[in-house]
Scaffold this active site. Structure first.
Site, PDB file in Angstrom:
ATOM      1  N   ASP A 153       0.692  -1.159   0.157  1.00 12.77           N
ATOM      2  CA  ASP A 153       0.057  -0.164   0.325  1.00 12.77           C
ATOM      3  C   ASP A 153       0.925   1.700   0.204  1.00 12.77           C
ATOM      4  O   ASP A 153       1.577   1.158   0.696  1.00 12.77           O
ATOM      5  CB  ASP A 153      -1.018  -0.035   1.185  1.00 12.77           C
ATOM      6  N   LYS A 203      -3.357   2.993  -3.144  1.00  8.41           N
ATOM      7  CA  LYS A 203      -4.432   4.059  -3.196  1.00  8.41           C
ATOM      8  C   LYS A 203      -4.323   5.212  -2.093  1.00  8.41           C
ATOM      9  O   LYS A 203      -3.878   4.933  -0.293  1.00  8.41           O
ATOM     10  CB  LYS A 203      -5.838   3.097  -2.485  1.00  8.41           C
ATOM     11  N   MET A 231      -9.170   7.832   8.220  1.00  6.61           N
ATOM     12  CA  MET A 231      -9.934   8.118   6.670  1.00  6.61           C
ATOM     13  C   MET A 231     -10.419   8.665   7.449  1.00  6.61           C
ATOM     14  O   MET A 231     -11.305   9.165   6.073  1.00  6.61           O
ATOM     15  CB  MET A 231      -9.782   6.815   6.128  1.00  6.61           C
TER      16      MET A 231
END
Length: 273
Positions: free
Chosen positions: A40, A62, A176
Site C-alpha cells: 500500500d 490508494k 481516513m
C-alpha cells in the site's frame, strides 16, 4: 524453512501503523520469505526497508484524491504472481482485516484456487492510544469502542448511522476522516453528542513526524482543515479522550506531551469564518 508459505501462495500481511518495531515477528518473517511484495501507499519506508533487496517490490497503493491502482487490477496482479509460482505478500497498512478491502483479494485468490492466509497487524487506533499513553475504553465512561471509516467509494460523504455512532459512552475511532470532518461533526452533533465532546487528531501515527492536536467536536472541522498536514490522520472522539487532556493539564502524564492545545486560535478561526 517456510512450511506455511509454499510457492504459489499468498499472505495478506499487516504492516502496522508505520513504526517498523510495531511489525509482528511473523510479518517480518513472511516479508523476508516472499518473492514479491505488493504494498500500500501508506506502508512506511521504514517498514519497506525490511524487504530484502532480492525481493520484488510493487506499489499498488490508494490515497484519497490521487491516482491509484483499481482494486480489480490489484487482485489480478496478485493472482497472476501466485499462479507463476511466486510466494506473494500483500502488505497492507495497519491490520488487513480493518478497512483493508481484504475480502476482494481473498475471494479472487480462492476463486482461482490459490491458498491465501492473513497475518494480523497493529491497527492505527491501538497505536494512537499507545502513543497518547491512554486507553480507548474507560470503566464507567467509555464502555464501547467503535471503529469507522469515513472513506467511501468515489469520494462521497459517508452515509453512516449517526444515531448509533453518537453514543456518549463510546469512543469513536475514525479512520481516513480528515476530509469528512465537517460531515462527521455535523452528523454526531445532530445525533445529540455534546459540542464540547473531546476530540484528538493524530497525524502520521507512530512515525517520527507524528503530530497531535486536541480540540472539541464543534471545532473539529476547523481543526482538521488548519492543524493537520498531508499525512494520514486518525480522529478519536469521546469522553475517554478527556482523560488524556486532563492528564496533560495536570502534568502527570508522558504520553500526552506534545499535544497542541489551541482552542483559542480555533475559536478565532470560527468567529472569522
Amino acid at each position: 524453512m517456510h512450511a506455511d508459505f509454499p510457492a504459489g501462495s499468498v499472505w495478506l500481511v499487516g504492516a502496522g501503523p508505520g513504526d517498523p518495531e510495531l511489525l509482528t515477528r511473523k510479518a517480518e518473517r513472511l516479508v523476508r520469505a516472499a518473492d514479491i511484495v505488493f504494498h500500500d501507499a501508506l506502508v512506511s519506508e521504514a517498514v519497506l526497508a525490511l524487504v530484502p533487496p532480492h525481493v520484488e517490490r510493487r506499489s499498488v497503493g490508494k490515497r484519497a484524491g490521487r491516482h491509484s491502482a483499481p482494486q480489480p487490477l490489484i487482485c489480478d496482479l496478485i493472482v497472476k504472481a501466485a499462479r507463476s509460482g511466486q510466494r506473494v505478500v500483500r502488505l497492507k497498512g495497519g491490520d488487513p482485516s480493518i478497512f483493508g478491502r481484504s475480502m476482494e483479494e481473498i475471494e479472487a485468490c480462492r476463486s482461482a484456487g490459490i491458498a491465501i492466509q492473513i497475518c494480523a497487524g497493529v491497527t492505527t487506533a491501538s497505536a494512537a492510544a499507545a502513543s497518547l499513553g491512554t486507553s480507548l475504553t474507560l470503566r464507567g465512561l467509555a464502555r464501547r469502542l467503535v471503529f469507522v471509516t469515513a472513506h467511501t467509494k468515489g469520494g462521497a460523504m459517508p452515509d453512516l448511522d449517526w444515531q448509533a455512532l453518537g453514543d456518549p459512552e463510546a469512543t469513536l475511532a475514525v479512520y481516513m476522516g480528515k476530509d469528512a470532518a465537517p460531515h462527521i461533526a455535523k452528523g454526531l452533533r445532530d445525533a445529540g453528542l455534546d459540542a464540547d465532546t473531546p476530540v484528538i487528531l493524530i497525524e502520521n501515527v507512530s512515525l517520527p513526524g507524528e503530530h497531535r492536536f486536541a480540540t472539541r467536536l464543534d471545532l473539529l472541522p476547523v481543526a482538521a482543515r488548519t492543524a493537520l498536514g498531508d499525512g494520514p490522520a486518525m480522529i478519536l472522539i469521546g469522553k475517554a479522550m478527556g482523560a488524556v487532556l486532563q492528564t496533560n493539564v495536570s502534568g502527570q502524564g508522558t504520553g500526552a506531551e506534545g499535544i497542541n492545545f489551541a482552542h483559542a486560535r480555533l475559536v478565532g478561526h470560527v468567529e472569522a469564518a
